[in-house]
Design a protein around this motif. Structure first.
Motif, PDB file in Angstrom:
ATOM      1  N   LYS A   1      -4.632  -6.690  -5.889  1.00 60.94           N
ATOM      2  CA  LYS A   1      -4.154  -7.921  -5.462  1.00 60.94           C
ATOM      3  C   LYS A   1      -2.854  -7.673  -4.819  1.00 60.94           C
ATOM      4  CE  LYS A   1      -2.663  -9.561  -9.882  1.00 60.94           C
ATOM      5  NZ  LYS A   1      -2.624 -10.760 -10.803  1.00 60.94           N
ATOM      6  N   LEU A   2      -2.055  -6.684  -5.159  1.00 62.52           N
ATOM      7  CA  LEU A   2      -0.766  -6.474  -4.648  1.00 62.52           C
ATOM      8  C   LEU A   2      -0.838  -5.810  -3.173  1.00 62.52           C
ATOM      9  CD1 LEU A   2       2.159  -6.541  -5.882  1.00 62.52           C
ATOM     10  CD2 LEU A   2       2.283  -4.103  -6.092  1.00 62.52           C
TER      11      LEU A   2
ATOM     12  N   VAL B   1       4.220  -0.407 -10.653  1.00 69.33           N
ATOM     13  CA  VAL B   1       4.720  -1.617 -11.267  1.00 69.33           C
ATOM     14  C   VAL B   1       3.363  -2.245 -12.054  1.00 69.33           C
ATOM     15  CG1 VAL B   1       6.682  -2.191  -9.881  1.00 69.33           C
ATOM     16  CG2 VAL B   1       4.495  -3.057  -9.175  1.00 69.33           C
TER      17      VAL B   1
ATOM     18  N   ASN C   1      -2.126  -8.613  -0.936  1.00 71.37           N
ATOM     19  CA  ASN C   1      -1.101  -9.620  -0.567  1.00 71.37           C
ATOM     20  C   ASN C   1      -0.301  -8.944   0.541  1.00 71.37           C
ATOM     21  OD1 ASN C   1      -1.289 -12.131  -1.933  1.00 71.37           O
ATOM     22  ND2 ASN C   1      -1.018 -11.043  -3.948  1.00 71.37           N
TER      23      ASN C   1
ATOM     24  N   GLU D   1      -8.376 -10.921 -18.819  1.00 70.11           N
ATOM     25  CA  GLU D   1      -7.133 -10.356 -17.826  1.00 70.11           C
ATOM     26  C   GLU D   1      -6.596  -9.355 -18.551  1.00 70.11           C
ATOM     27  OE1 GLU D   1      -4.168 -13.488 -15.911  1.00 70.11           O
ATOM     28  OE2 GLU D   1      -3.119 -12.682 -17.832  1.00 70.11           O
TER      29      GLU D   1
ATOM     30  N   LEU E   1       4.382 -11.437  -4.146  1.00 70.03           N
ATOM     31  CA  LEU E   1       2.856 -11.314  -3.914  1.00 70.03           C
ATOM     32  C   LEU E   1       2.178 -11.683  -5.112  1.00 70.03           C
ATOM     33  CD1 LEU E   1       3.312  -7.780  -2.196  1.00 70.03           C
ATOM     34  CD2 LEU E   1       3.087  -9.761  -1.084  1.00 70.03           C
ATOM     35  N   GLU E   2       2.530 -12.522  -5.802  1.00 67.99           N
ATOM     36  CA  GLU E   2       1.832 -13.243  -7.095  1.00 67.99           C
ATOM     37  C   GLU E   2       1.677 -12.260  -7.985  1.00 67.99           C
ATOM     38  OE1 GLU E   2       0.958 -16.148  -7.340  1.00 67.99           O
ATOM     39  OE2 GLU E   2       1.339 -17.300  -5.752  1.00 67.99           O
ATOM     40  N   SER E   3       2.422 -11.186  -7.860  1.00 63.82           N
ATOM     41  CA  SER E   3       2.370 -10.033  -9.185  1.00 63.82           C
ATOM     42  C   SER E   3       3.482  -9.584  -9.598  1.00 63.82           C
ATOM     43  CB  SER E   3       1.408  -9.004  -8.401  1.00 63.82           C
ATOM     44  OG  SER E   3       0.401  -9.308  -7.723  1.00 63.82           O
ATOM     45  N   VAL E   4       4.571  -9.368  -8.875  1.00 63.55           N
ATOM     46  CA  VAL E   4       5.612  -8.632  -9.539  1.00 63.55           C
ATOM     47  C   VAL E   4       6.656  -9.561  -9.653  1.00 63.55           C
ATOM     48  CG1 VAL E   4       6.979  -6.611  -8.695  1.00 63.55           C
ATOM     49  CG2 VAL E   4       4.767  -6.497  -8.118  1.00 63.55           C
TER      50      VAL E   4
ATOM     51  N   THR F   1       1.045  -4.939 -13.063  1.00 61.49           N
ATOM     52  CA  THR F   1       0.461  -6.212 -12.754  1.00 61.49           C
ATOM     53  C   THR F   1      -0.825  -6.721 -13.393  1.00 61.49           C
ATOM     54  OG1 THR F   1      -1.127  -4.953 -11.232  1.00 61.49           O
ATOM     55  CG2 THR F   1       0.894  -5.610 -10.027  1.00 61.49           C
ATOM     56  N   LYS F   2      -1.268  -7.872 -13.361  1.00 64.99           N
ATOM     57  CA  LYS F   2      -2.608  -8.258 -13.944  1.00 64.99           C
ATOM     58  C   LYS F   2      -3.456  -8.201 -13.124  1.00 64.99           C
ATOM     59  CE  LYS F   2      -0.015 -10.428 -17.996  1.00 64.99           C
ATOM     60  NZ  LYS F   2       1.322 -10.594 -17.471  1.00 64.99           N
ATOM     61  N   LYS F   3      -4.844  -8.010 -13.768  1.00 61.67           N
ATOM     62  CA  LYS F   3      -6.002  -7.799 -13.063  1.00 61.67           C
ATOM     63  C   LYS F   3      -7.038  -8.503 -14.121  1.00 61.67           C
ATOM     64  CE  LYS F   3      -7.548  -3.204 -14.156  1.00 61.67           C
ATOM     65  NZ  LYS F   3      -8.099  -2.006 -13.578  1.00 61.67           N
ATOM     66  N   ILE F   4      -8.139  -9.047 -13.253  1.00 57.41           N
ATOM     67  CA  ILE F   4      -9.339  -9.371 -13.941  1.00 57.41           C
ATOM     68  C   ILE F   4     -10.246  -8.362 -14.321  1.00 57.41           C
ATOM     69  CG2 ILE F   4     -11.117 -11.121 -14.088  1.00 57.41           C
ATOM     70  CD1 ILE F   4      -8.073 -12.394 -14.339  1.00 57.41           C
ATOM     71  N   GLU F   5     -10.791  -8.267 -15.229  1.00 56.93           N
ATOM     72  CA  GLU F   5     -11.994  -7.278 -15.563  1.00 56.93           C
ATOM     73  C   GLU F   5     -13.229  -7.873 -15.810  1.00 56.93           C
ATOM     74  OE1 GLU F   5     -10.334  -2.871 -16.545  1.00 56.93           O
ATOM     75  OE2 GLU F   5     -11.410  -3.958 -18.039  1.00 56.93           O
TER      76      GLU F   5
ATOM     77  N   ASN G   1     -14.771  -8.834  -7.235  1.00 54.61           N
ATOM     78  CA  ASN G   1     -13.443  -8.821  -7.961  1.00 54.61           C
ATOM     79  C   ASN G   1     -12.488  -7.960  -7.365  1.00 54.61           C
ATOM     80  OD1 ASN G   1     -11.294  -8.877  -9.732  1.00 54.61           O
ATOM     81  ND2 ASN G   1     -12.670  -8.220 -11.542  1.00 54.61           N
TER      82      ASN G   1
ATOM     83  N   GLU H   1       0.204  -1.083  -9.850  1.00 56.72           N
ATOM     84  CA  GLU H   1      -0.166  -0.864  -8.566  1.00 56.72           C
ATOM     85  C   GLU H   1       1.391  -0.082  -7.955  1.00 56.72           C
ATOM     86  OE1 GLU H   1      -2.258  -3.037  -5.686  1.00 56.72           O
ATOM     87  OE2 GLU H   1      -2.435  -4.836  -7.408  1.00 56.72           O
ATOM     88  N   GLU H   2       1.290   0.326  -6.809  1.00 55.69           N
ATOM     89  CA  GLU H   2       2.460   0.774  -6.269  1.00 55.69           C
ATOM     90  C   GLU H   2       3.073  -0.223  -5.314  1.00 55.69           C
ATOM     91  OE1 GLU H   2       0.582   4.095  -4.516  1.00 55.69           O
ATOM     92  OE2 GLU H   2       1.234   5.387  -6.002  1.00 55.69           O
TER      93      GLU H   2
ATOM     94  N   GLU I   1     -14.965 -12.855 -17.987  1.00 59.25           N
ATOM     95  CA  GLU I   1     -13.665 -12.464 -17.398  1.00 59.25           C
ATOM     96  C   GLU I   1     -12.438 -12.323 -18.332  1.00 59.25           C
ATOM     97  OE1 GLU I   1     -12.851 -15.179 -14.394  1.00 59.25           O
ATOM     98  OE2 GLU I   1     -14.767 -14.722 -13.099  1.00 59.25           O
TER      99      GLU I   1
ATOM    100  N   SER J   1      -9.417  -7.969  -7.798  1.00 61.90           N
ATOM    101  CA  SER J   1      -7.867  -8.408  -8.817  1.00 61.90           C
ATOM    102  C   SER J   1      -7.050  -7.006  -8.736  1.00 61.90           C
ATOM    103  CB  SER J   1      -8.196  -9.047  -9.823  1.00 61.90           C
ATOM    104  OG  SER J   1      -8.707  -8.273 -10.794  1.00 61.90           O
TER     105      SER J   1
END
Lengths: 228, 630
Positions: free
Chosen positions: A46-47, B432, A50, B452, B502-505, B434-438, A41, B457-458, B450, A43
């Motif tokens: 991920k930033l 900023v 990417n 969310e 980047l699928e996050s921000v 972001t979403k992550k999976i734990e 994992n 992240e920076e 799993e 995730s």
């Protein structure tokens, strides 16, 4: 060759991406068959991943595209499917959250071990073939031992304190399940579930990088009950 | 009479010994950087220079690992003459090297000790060679150069001769390339070929199209009397090297043809009282670039027109080490036709509303201000007559398309959507969400689920905007996209695109005040959609932007260093950054007036530390970095 690029890429990821959550889950039935699950994992980073994927190359190494990574994963999946004694192979990928899950059923622990080793050899993944010599899983009647292969990433540079902190936050959890009860075990940091059929070991990624023996364990099982 | 003789002798003496290092730059040079040692050494003396620690390594390298206390001063180089670095390219070869003055030839060969003397056919010029490098000395000036024939020149000739002699064409990409010992050429024959070598014959030789052959190419043979294709090609390469070296040497040392003698602009540039001058001839680049060969052969007339359009396209620059700044003044020269487009392009007024969107703490910002409408109209006037002259049907259909588009397209809407002012800023790095999976583990069964969760992240914060008179057009596009995806939503004052980067921000679009702005800075979109008001750049900085011409850029290196998160760097890098933090400064790019033949730019690096000697300041920084990174 592509596999090697992906491998370099994985090493690069592990060097740059700090927060990793890995678990392996091994189920061994009384008849020796079982299921193996391995999940990574990424995730939480991920930033960063990417951002790396957006580059053409980093540290002089080509960065593969998501399509290339997926193609290689499919190819490796096919290699596993072709192995004798390995069934129901699946590799799930989630390139949004960067989750990778591998799962397969095996006829015996030795078939699982030789399948993985032969792929590592054929793809030239390990530099020293001798590193593959030790037996990963050893089982006789009521005793089961497993070691974590010494795949410690050789780092080209020293980690700075922040990286160490972040890698220390990453987890590696190893679970082994049986059909019968566990009587005792040697790794004192291991944890038994209430009905004593599963045992879990957990450490952080930084510690594991420095000492792969942290997840080694020898487990003593109760005898198999004879059917009347 | 005696006086006359003395005058004549003095004149001859002066003529021989007055030659300067810049007189021996080949005319093929495309770019030259000339260092005025005299002016530079007034800022930092040679004695001071050789004391820097980084110079020790340079000097060790210079004297082949053993300096024996020798410094740059013992290299035999005359530091009262300019040091010129050049690179050039013609249609057949590349040439690169240095020209410099010599104060002591014996000492010079302590540095160039691996160069062997060659026979010279040019009176007064001495030739020395080491592998591919050639050192030519005439009087008290030396030219160190390397001449490389273009691969295509060598290959075309080698292939044509090889095939004309009846040998099989090599199959370059075959894996079995080195396994067969088929076609070989005898040494005698190769020598004959070398003897008859004359590039003028190239055209008369038959060229055969590349064809994949079943026959594989031979390996190098143990028999020294035979040559395979590669060995033969190497011979051609060497012959071409000699030919081009002779050609350049004859021009420089016999005919006195050099870049300085053929290019007035360059000659004039050399008279500048700067610490360094720079010269780049873009028109030569256009002519020599391999990419245009196809274009040149298919549309020769059009190519000539474009070549003419680009003639005189030269960039020159002067480098000045001032008391507390380093100034690099650039002058872009071009022909009148192109100049007429640039002139119109720059006939524009800055949209001042952008200024309130640049935060006072911005580490980097730029503005670009052009008049696209007038530039378009002028380009049309310049390009259409060129295309009209062409007889080729392909060019003619392109022209028709251009003319029809010109008639049908609503230019008011097009140029109203982007009226010509553009800006961008970098505000550092921010955490900023972001979403992550734990993985959540059940401690009874050891099974996991799993979940969310929110993470941090920076991410670098940037803003990019353009001026517009037609806010309705971007609005129309955003509205349309929002109908296709639920990720894009109108929040009244701004639009928000979830997970866009980047699928996050999220990415924000601000479409108001005659500006269309794209940013990932949440603070700007949500709290400052009408600008930063009091937190915007100061009036002084705004004035600089307004006066900065059509292009303006500002980088504050101190803020830049502060804004990057320290965890991104290694301890060693941090040490270097901390060491130079107080010594950094700001960099500013401005442009001057644009007219039909030239545009001026100035790049100024102003130091925070008022040392009174910018050259020494730069050397101090280089030395700090060197010492810390050792």
């Amino acid at each position: 060759m592509k596999f090697r690029i992906i491998f370099y890429f994985s090493v690069l990821f592990f060097s740059l991406v700090s927060c990793i959550d890995i678990f392996d889950d091994l189920t061994v039935h009384n008849d020796g068959t079982g299921t193996y699950k391995y999940s990574v994992n990424l995730s939480a980073s991920k930033l960063k991943i990417n951002s790396i994927l957006a580059l053409d190359s980093l540290d002089g190494k080509k960065i593969p595209s998501i399509i290339e990574i997926q193609d290689e994963i499919n190819r490796v999946e096919k290699l596993f499917k072709e192995k004798d004694g390995i069934k129901n192979v699946s590799i799930e990928t989630d390139f949004v959250n960067f989750l990778f899950k591998f799962q397969c059923d095996f006829d015996s622990l030795s078939t699982l071990e030789s399948a993985v080793k032969s792929i590592l050899k054929s793809e030239n993944w390990v530099k020293n073939i001798e590193d593959l010599t030790p037996t990963w899983f050893d089982q006789n009647e009521n005793k089961f031992s497993r070691i974590i292969p010494d795949i410690t990433i050789k780092r080209g540079r020293e980690l700075n304190p922040t990286e160490i902190d972040l890698l220390s936050a990453g987890k590696y959890r190893s679970i082994t399940r049986f059909d019968r009860k566990i009587e005792k075990f040697e790794n004192e940091t291991a944890m038994l579930n209430p009905d004593k059929t599963a045992i879990a070991l957990q450490t952080n990624i930084y510690s594991l990088i420095n000492n792969s023996k942290l997840l080694e364990n020898t487990i003593y099982l109760s005898p198999i009950k004879q059917q009347k | 009479m005696k006086f006359l003789k003395l005058l004549l002798v003095s004149f001859l003496f002066f003529n021989v010994w007055s030659q300067e290092s810049e007189d021996f730059i080949p005319k093929e040079a495309v770019s030259v950087f000339s260092i005025n040692n005299v002016a530079l050494l007034q800022k930092v003396s040679l004695d001071e220079l050789v004391q820097y620690e980084f110079m020790t390594e340079l000097q060790t390298e210079l004297f082949d690992g053993s300096t024996n206390g020798k410094t740059l001063k013992d290299s035999g180089i005359d530091f009262d003459k300019k040091l010129n670095v050049f690179y050039g390219k013609s249609g057949e070869f590349e040439v690169s090297g240095f020209t410099f003055g010599i104060s002591d030839k014996t000492k010079l060969f302590n540095v160039f000790d691996d160069f062997d003397k060659q026979e010279s056919n040019i009176e007064g010029a001495e030739f020395y060679t080491s592998l591919q490098n050639h050192l030519v000395i005439k009087g008290n000036v030396a030219v160190l150069m390397r001449v490389e024939p273009l691969q295509s020149t060598v290959k075309d000739y080698a292939d044509s001769v090889w095939l004309a002699r009846g040998y099989e064409f090599p199959n370059y990409y075959d894996d079995e390339y080195f396994e067969d010992e088929g076609a070989i050429i005898s040494d005698e024959e190769a020598v004959l070929l070398e003897e008859e070598f004359d590039a003028d014959e190239l055209d008369s030789l038959i060229y055969i199209e590349d064809e994949p052959l079943d026959e594989v190419f031979p390996t190098a043979t143990e028999n020294p009397n035979v040559k395979n294709y590669n060995e033969f090609k190497d011979s051609i390469l060497v012959m071409y090297q000699m030919q081009f070296l002779n050609q350049i040497s004859n021009e420089l040392f016999i005919e006195n043809i050099s870049l300085k003698s053929v290019d007035q602009k360059f000659a004039e540039q050399l008279t500048h009282k700067a610490e360094g001058v720079f010269y780049l001839d873009n028109s030569k680049n256009l002519r020599n670039t391999q990419n245009f060969w196809y274009f040149q052969s298919i549309f020769p007339h059009l190519y000539n027109e474009i070549d003419e359009l680009y003639s005189g396209n030269v960039i020159t620059g002067d480098l000045f080490f001032q008391e507390n700044s380093i100034d690099f003044k650039l002058e872009a020269n071009y022909g009148e036709a192109l100049g007429s487009i640039y002139e119109k392009l720059n006939k524009s007024k800055l949209d001042k509303s952008i200024l309130k969107y640049i935060h006072e703490s911005s580490a980097f910002h730029f503005t670009y201000n052009v008049n696209l409408r007038e530039a378009y109209e002028q380009s049309f006037k310049v390009v259409v007559p060129i295309l009209e002259k062409q007889k080729d049907p392909r060019v003619s259909s392109t022209l028709l398309t251009l003319e029809l588009l010109n008639d049908f397209v609503n230019k008011d809407a097009l140029f109203g959507t982007y009226t010509g002012t553009m800006f961008g800023t970098f505000n550092g790095i921010k955490k900023v969400k972001t979403k992550k999976i734990e993985y959540q583990y059940d401690e009874t069964t050891f099974e996991y689920t799993e979940q969310e969760v929110e993470g941090e992240e920076e991410m670098p914060l940037f803003t990019f905007g353009i001026s517009t008179d037609r806010e309705d057009i971007p609005e129309k596009i955003l509205k349309h996209i929002s109908g296709l995806t639920s990720k894009l939503k109108n929040h009244g004052k701004y639009w928000k695109f979830e997970n866009a980067l980047l699928e996050s921000v999220p990415l924000y679009f601000i479409n108001r005040n005659g500006l269309f702005i794209v940013t990932n800075d949440e603070n700007l979109a949500i709290n400052n959609y009408d600008g930063y008001a009091d937190e915007a750049i100061s009036g002084k900085e705004a004035k600089k932007i307004k006066k900065g011409g059509f292009i303006y850029a500002h980088v504050d290196w101190t803020k830049m260093i502060d804004k990057f998160p320290r965890e991104m760097f290694q301890p060693k890098q941090l040490e270097v950054m901390d060491a130079i933090r107080s010594k950094t400064g700001t960099m500013e790019l401005t442009s001057g007036k644009v007219n039909r033949t030239e545009t001026n730019f100035e790049l100024k690096y102003s130091m925070n530390e008022k040392s009174g000697n910018s050259a020494k300041h730069i050397l101090d920084i280089i030395n700090s970095v060197y010492v810390l990174s050792k």
